[in-house]
Design an enzyme around this catalytic site. Sequence first.
Site, PDB file in Angstrom:
ATOM      1  N   ASP A   1      19.015  64.912   7.430  1.00  0.00           N
ATOM      2  CA  ASP A   1      18.956  63.781   6.505  1.00  0.00           C
ATOM      3  C   ASP A   1      19.823  64.111   5.293  1.00  0.00           C
ATOM      4  O   ASP A   1      19.585  65.110   4.602  1.00  0.00           O
ATOM      5  CB  ASP A   1      17.507  63.549   6.082  1.00  0.00           C
ATOM      6  CG  ASP A   1      17.324  62.245   5.319  1.00  0.00           C
ATOM      7  OD1 ASP A   1      18.333  61.560   5.062  1.00  0.00           O
ATOM      8  OD2 ASP A   1      16.172  61.917   4.975  1.00  0.00           O
TER       9      ASP A   1
ATOM     10  N   ASP B   1      22.859  57.865   7.465  1.00  0.00           N
ATOM     11  CA  ASP B   1      22.705  59.189   6.849  1.00  0.00           C
ATOM     12  C   ASP B   1      21.658  60.062   7.531  1.00  0.00           C
ATOM     13  O   ASP B   1      21.230  61.074   6.982  1.00  0.00           O
ATOM     14  CB  ASP B   1      22.362  59.041   5.359  1.00  0.00           C
ATOM     15  CG  ASP B   1      21.046  58.312   5.136  1.00  0.00           C
ATOM     16  OD1 ASP B   1      20.549  57.681   6.085  1.00  0.00           O
ATOM     17  OD2 ASP B   1      20.525  58.361   4.006  1.00  0.00           O
ATOM     18  N   GLU B   2      21.233  59.681   8.740  1.00  0.00           N
ATOM     19  CA  GLU B   2      20.246  60.476   9.471  1.00  0.00           C
ATOM     20  C   GLU B   2      20.677  60.640  10.921  1.00  0.00           C
ATOM     21  O   GLU B   2      21.349  59.779  11.489  1.00  0.00           O
ATOM     22  CB  GLU B   2      18.869  59.798   9.454  1.00  0.00           C
ATOM     23  CG  GLU B   2      18.205  59.737   8.103  1.00  0.00           C
ATOM     24  CD  GLU B   2      16.825  59.118   8.209  1.00  0.00           C
ATOM     25  OE1 GLU B   2      15.955  59.726   8.879  1.00  0.00           O
ATOM     26  OE2 GLU B   2      16.604  58.039   7.645  1.00  0.00           O
TER      27      GLU B   2
END
Length: 636
Positions: free
Chosen positions: A117, A207-208
């Site tokens: 993350d 973003d993960e």
Amino acid sequence: MAVESAPSDAVIVDGKVVGQHDTLKYHLLGPSLTKAGQDSVDQSKVSEVIYNASKGSKYFNNEVVRDKNLTQKIERILAKKQELENLDLAFDLRKADEYIEELELTRDLSQHIVHIDCDAFYAACEELERPELKDVPMAVGQGVLTTCNYHARKFGCRSAMAGFVAMKLCPQLICLPLDFDKYTAKAHEVREVLCEYDPRFESSSIDEAYMNITKYCEENTMDPEDVVSQLRQEVVEKTGIVISAGLAANAKLAKIASNRNKPNGQFRVPSDRASIMAFMADLPTRKCNGVGRVFERELEAIGIKTCGDIYKERQYLLKLFGEKAFQFLINCYLGLGRTCIRPAEEYVRKSVGTESTFRDIEGTEKLQAQLRWTAEELEKDATRTQFKGRTLVLKVKRHTYEVLTRQVVLPKAIYQANDLYHFSLPMLTKLEKDFPGLKLRLMGLRLTHLMSMKKPEKDFFGRGKSSISADTEAGTKRKSTAVEADGTEWEVWPEEEFEEAVRKERADEMEETAIYSQEYLDELEKRRHHGKEINPNPTPKKVQARLDAQEEPWDCPICQLPQAPNDKEFNDHIDLCLSRGAIKEAVKSTSAASESLAVDSVDNSIRKDHLKRKKASDGPSATGVKRRLFFPQGKT
């Protein structure tokens, strides 16, 4: 046990009377309450600021109604549980225990699953261009905060919070406009690093990502924690982005673990059953991905605050919440989750849809114009994903926040805007008749029962291979497998629907807050379309290097497909194509050939019979003595 009576606007939780305004203030804290950086924040102060700032608004009034409805639902749950307590639930208890035993047999501790993350990703991208922002409270998003750095989080600021509320909590907060092109480009840089460790990593958002580093650890003889540490360092060096990571035996645990040591940290849940059970025992249910604000309150009302509490109430879960919730909760208690990680583009899509929130609109002309625009947006999404659908769903939200859905089964699969508008207009017209003066604040269209518009692959004989459409996805909806079109299998876990519900809740909250703020609606429009694209994983550098070193492929003059630039392989392929053509021609001429053979057979029979008669007349005598030829003598 007797408990004190509660006023009509309250509910009893664990023997305590909780007033509606108390639950409402907690609800107003939003879906991002569990985000990292909030531990030291006085949430009661934050909720008081949000409560006072929004009081009297349409948004606030709607939240009051929603909270009251949830309170009434919880009262019904508690009443039902009280009835169940007076019944013999030995059968339910035994079934729950059998299900737990069954699930235990599926526990896989052999994989090393990582969830990464990016820390405050949008804010981090902005700080790379403006380093001076690293040491001051800063957020991205002006009407609604999309993210904020950890300095801002110390004041209670968080994503999905209205900008003016955030300014009340932190007057010195700097809010920057969104720049999705910048974030997308930086995300691609991060993904290029991830693919070196697992080419089949799974992006869950911009973003993960989930990764399976088991193979990497084996090939490089490295400890999983060392691999994760090396990965995080490489991402920082190559992209400037700081990431946190969770390492565990499955995706559920890895996701929870990645939030433990934020920012710029990593946490590992040991891959043995005892450690996993201990880890889950004290974990608040809200920390599990798939448990949102509503479900958290329902569980807390019956005494389930941690995942360890689930076991004590297991005999009630099926009757109180249904089978899917029962399965989801038991999996949470056991710390079980999927171990199959695959690229996002390989997952089967079940629907294609679009919806948008806007300031209240009314009147047939405006509503139809909005429907036309929605149909055009859905056509774009359907074209991009290459799907058309056989069922069309219309979703609207009235100005009172009441959500209505209507659907129609189509005579054919559609995706074009004109067709979408044509078939959805009667549903909207009917709603206008049912609700005179219809006033809306949300409209959406969705296609289900999908059919792919991609050209099917062909087999050796040029026939189209059969494929499975998204709505015919096979498999039992438990913990095991579903079958892909190519025959491969992947895991299906009950938390998928719950996780999707929480994501939807967060997205809806952000849109509602944007409308409530009455500003920066262009920002809302950008956010609505961002992140819909599913981009293929980058190619690892080693693989790309081998591809680059290869010569240009040679195109087959028969099938036109590129082939390896090798004389023998190319000639073998051409022979194959020619033989395929010959076989196809032979198949086509089978019937004609059969007729020809039949005629030849008759001709041959007649010819043989004629020869037999000829031999009988010209051949040897019955005695076997040859005849002497007699030539009469002419006169001289």
